[in-house]
Design a protein around this motif. Structure first.
Motif, mmCIF file in Angstrom:
data_model
loop_
_atom_site.group_PDB
_atom_site.id
_atom_site.type_symbol
_atom_site.label_atom_id
_atom_site.label_comp_id
_atom_site.label_asym_id
_atom_site.label_seq_id
_atom_site.Cartn_x
_atom_site.Cartn_y
_atom_site.Cartn_z
ATOM 1 N N THR A 1 43.101 49.410 28.269
ATOM 2 C CA THR A 1 42.399 48.275 28.862
ATOM 3 C C THR A 1 41.284 47.774 27.965
ATOM 4 N N GLY A 2 40.792 48.628 27.090
ATOM 5 C CA GLY A 2 39.756 48.180 26.164
ATOM 6 C C GLY A 2 40.196 47.012 25.314
ATOM 7 N N LYS A 3 41.500 46.962 25.026
ATOM 8 C CA LYS A 3 42.030 45.837 24.255
ATOM 9 C C LYS A 3 41.756 44.526 24.974
ATOM 10 N N PHE A 4 41.875 44.552 26.309
ATOM 11 C CA PHE A 4 41.707 43.310 27.043
ATOM 12 C C PHE A 4 40.250 42.957 27.241
ATOM 13 N N GLY B 1 45.523 52.806 33.769
ATOM 14 C CA GLY B 1 44.395 53.331 33.005
ATOM 15 C C GLY B 1 43.137 52.503 33.093
ATOM 16 N N GLY B 2 43.169 51.470 33.929
ATOM 17 C CA GLY B 2 41.991 50.632 34.094
ATOM 18 C C GLY B 2 41.185 51.051 35.310
ATOM 19 N N SER B 3 40.502 50.095 35.914
ATOM 20 C CA SER B 3 39.705 50.375 37.103
ATOM 21 C C SER B 3 39.602 49.110 37.937
ATOM 22 N N ALA C 1 36.945 47.915 39.076
ATOM 23 C CA ALA C 1 35.784 47.171 38.575
ATOM 24 C C ALA C 1 36.193 46.268 37.417
ATOM 25 N N GLU C 2 37.101 46.749 36.546
ATOM 26 C CA GLU C 2 37.574 45.934 35.429
ATOM 27 C C GLU C 2 38.385 44.741 35.924
ATOM 28 N N VAL C 3 39.173 44.965 36.959
ATOM 29 C CA VAL C 3 39.950 43.871 37.555
ATOM 30 C C VAL C 3 39.000 42.774 38.041
ATOM 31 N N ASP C 4 37.971 43.178 38.774
ATOM 32 C CA ASP C 4 37.040 42.189 39.331
ATOM 33 C C ASP C 4 36.242 41.494 38.232
ATOM 34 N N LYS C 5 35.873 42.243 37.213
ATOM 35 C CA LYS C 5 35.139 41.642 36.097
ATOM 36 C C LYS C 5 35.978 40.579 35.404
ATOM 37 N N PHE C 6 37.259 40.864 35.240
ATOM 38 C CA PHE C 6 38.176 39.933 34.597
ATOM 39 C C PHE C 6 38.336 38.673 35.436
ATOM 40 N N ALA C 7 38.568 38.838 36.753
ATOM 41 C CA ALA C 7 38.736 37.686 37.641
ATOM 42 C C ALA C 7 37.465 36.844 37.705
ATOM 43 N N THR C 8 36.321 37.508 37.756
ATOM 44 C CA THR C 8 35.049 36.793 37.807
ATOM 45 C C THR C 8 34.805 36.013 36.523
ATOM 46 N N TYR C 9 35.102 36.646 35.398
ATOM 47 C CA TYR C 9 34.901 36.002 34.102
ATOM 48 C C TYR C 9 35.740 34.737 33.982
ATOM 49 N N TRP C 10 37.037 34.850 34.277
ATOM 50 C CA TRP C 10 37.914 33.697 34.075
ATOM 51 C C TRP C 10 37.675 32.604 35.099
ATOM 52 N N VAL D 1 50.513 44.497 45.376
ATOM 53 C CA VAL D 1 49.197 45.123 45.519
ATOM 54 C C VAL D 1 48.500 44.498 46.722
ATOM 55 N N THR D 2 48.190 45.274 47.732
ATOM 56 C CA THR D 2 47.583 44.733 48.948
ATOM 57 C C THR D 2 46.094 44.473 48.741
ATOM 58 N N PRO D 3 45.498 43.602 49.577
ATOM 59 C CA PRO D 3 44.052 43.351 49.464
ATOM 60 C C PRO D 3 43.214 44.621 49.523
ATOM 61 N N GLN D 4 43.629 45.574 50.346
ATOM 62 C CA GLN D 4 42.842 46.790 50.524
ATOM 63 C C GLN D 4 42.971 47.758 49.343
ATOM 64 N N GLN D 5 43.854 47.440 48.409
ATOM 65 C CA GLN D 5 43.985 48.255 47.200
ATOM 66 C C GLN D 5 43.174 47.679 46.048
ATOM 67 N N THR D 6 42.364 46.670 46.328
ATOM 68 C CA THR D 6 41.507 46.069 45.304
ATOM 69 C C THR D 6 40.055 46.138 45.745
ATOM 70 N N GLN D 7 39.176 45.642 44.895
ATOM 71 C CA GLN D 7 37.742 45.768 45.151
ATOM 72 C C GLN D 7 37.048 44.429 44.863
ATOM 73 N N TYR D 8 37.538 43.392 45.518
ATOM 74 C CA TYR D 8 36.977 42.051 45.325
ATOM 75 C C TYR D 8 35.631 41.934 46.033
ATOM 76 N N ASP D 9 34.856 40.958 45.595
ATOM 77 C CA ASP D 9 33.587 40.636 46.243
ATOM 78 C C ASP D 9 33.889 39.642 47.367
ATOM 79 N N TRP D 10 33.676 40.036 48.638
ATOM 80 C CA TRP D 10 34.108 39.193 49.744
ATOM 81 C C TRP D 10 33.389 37.853 49.780
ATOM 82 N N SER D 11 32.113 37.835 49.497
ATOM 83 C CA SER D 11 31.373 36.572 49.504
ATOM 84 C C SER D 11 31.961 35.607 48.479
#
Length: 354
Positions: free
Chosen positions: A3-6, A232-234, A236-245, A270-280
């Motif tokens: 994931t560091g590559k991304f 191998g990611g996390s 938090a990395e998923v949310d950081k990526f979505a927030t960035y883009w 992947v269900t909503p409950q399997q992620t860690q999005y910021d609800w607001s």
């Protein structure tokens, strides 16, 4: 996949966008509120195609060998004046239509005959060229199967990598016209994910593609699942990526890309409950997505997420935007919040919605 590559690619691509991309978004809808007012083969300037119906029509035309109509439909999809109700580009519709046609495991054994018949009617078509490449890649996954890596036989692995090598050779030798299409970039990126030994660098292909085709979000959607813990990611990395883009595309998409990218995970199981999005942030993003694009999927999905959160205000807003009542839970992805929404509907909300 590291994931560091991304994270590197994400930082690298920051310099590819101007400050203008971070300006306040226009508040007017990007796609007119005219849900599915035309069809794939009959769509004039300003027409709005239903995403789901268009995918189904592409599959039907292909399966029935109506290749002249299919070619015309693809040309219609590539007109800038023709819109998709979900807000994606026509090329992205074509990409996911062929994902449906060539699922890998479960491929129709008569596909080679169909492709040969298409060749007789539309020799030189870049859509046919792309279909041939997508088909060969799907054969790799058919050989491998969809199970965990430790369940795949050595013979299946060998056939998998042979087909991937064949796909890569076809991509390298593709026509310049196809290489100018995001279809080429998208399948090249996915191939790099398939095979860590590929000469195609996933980091470089991602950075190149988002720069060349900034309005095509299939590239970000392909990265999202690769940032999950199972790769191998996390979270938090998923949310950081979505927030960035989402932040990178505010000039054209407002805040709507954040929800769109998370919804792309739903389409991959992947269900909503399997992620860690910021609800607001997610709630605001859904509202923007609904305001911009008239797809019937978005209000239902917003209601699903809001009811999971037990957010009564957001749920009522989402349910008030549902196009077709009585509410059928047609696009529901997680039943955990269904009772909460049913309670709100039972309070008479459905009667107040036109």
């Amino acid at each position: 996949m590291k994931t560091g590559k991304f994270l590197f690619a994400l930082c690298l691509s920051t310099c590819l966008f101007t400050k203008a991309s971070l300006s306040n978004a226009e508040t007017t809808p990007t796609v007119p509120d005219a849900r599915g007012n035309c069809t794939l083969t009959d769509c004039d300037d300003g027409g709005v195609l239903s995403y789901d119906e268009t995918i189904a029509q592409i599959v039907k035309l292909y399966k029935n060998k109506e290749f002249n109509s299919l070619e015309q439909g693809f040309k219609n999809l590539e007109q800038a004046s023709v819109k998709i109700d979900t807000g994606v580009t026509g090329d992205e519709v074509i990409f996911y239509a062929f994902k449906a046609i060539y699922p890998g495991p479960g491929n129709d054994p008569s596909e080679e005959q169909r492709l040969a018949a298409w060749e007789l009617e539309a020799k030189g078509s870049i859509f046919l060229e792309y279909a041939n490449i997508a088909y060969i890649r799907s054969l790799a996954w058919q050989a491998r199967g969809g199970g965990f890596a430790n369940t795949v036989s050595s013979d299946s692995w060998q056939r998998f990598f042979q087909r991937l090598a064949q796909t890569e050779e076809m991509l390298t030798k593709a026509s310049e016209k196809l290489k100018a299409s995001p279809l080429w970039g998208h399948i090249s990126l996915n191939l790099a994910f398939d095979n860590e030994h590929s000469t195609i660098s996933s980091t470089d292909m991602f950075a190149y593609s988002v720069r060349k085709w900034p309005n095509y979000y299939g590239f970000q959607e392909s990265v999202m699942p690769r940032l999950l813990p199972m790769w191998g990611g996390s979270l938090a990395e998923v949310d950081k990526f979505a927030t960035y883009w989402s932040g990178q595309r505010t000039a054209t998409e407002g805040t709507s890309l954040y929800a769109r990218l998370y919804l792309s995970l739903v389409s991959k199981g992947v269900t909503p409950q399997q992620t860690q999005y910021d609800w607001s942030r997610m709630s605001a993003s859904f509202k923007d997505l609904i305001a911009r694009y008239p797809s019937p999927t978005f209000p239902e999905l917003y209601a699903n997420y809001a009811c999971l959160q037990h957010d009564e205000s957001a749920a009522k807003f989402a349910l008030s935007k549902v196009h077709d009542l009585p509410f059928k839970f047609e696009y529901w992805v997680d039943n955990s919040g269904k009772n909460f929404c049913l309670t709100l509907l039972g309070q008479g909300l459905s009667a107040s919605v036109n």
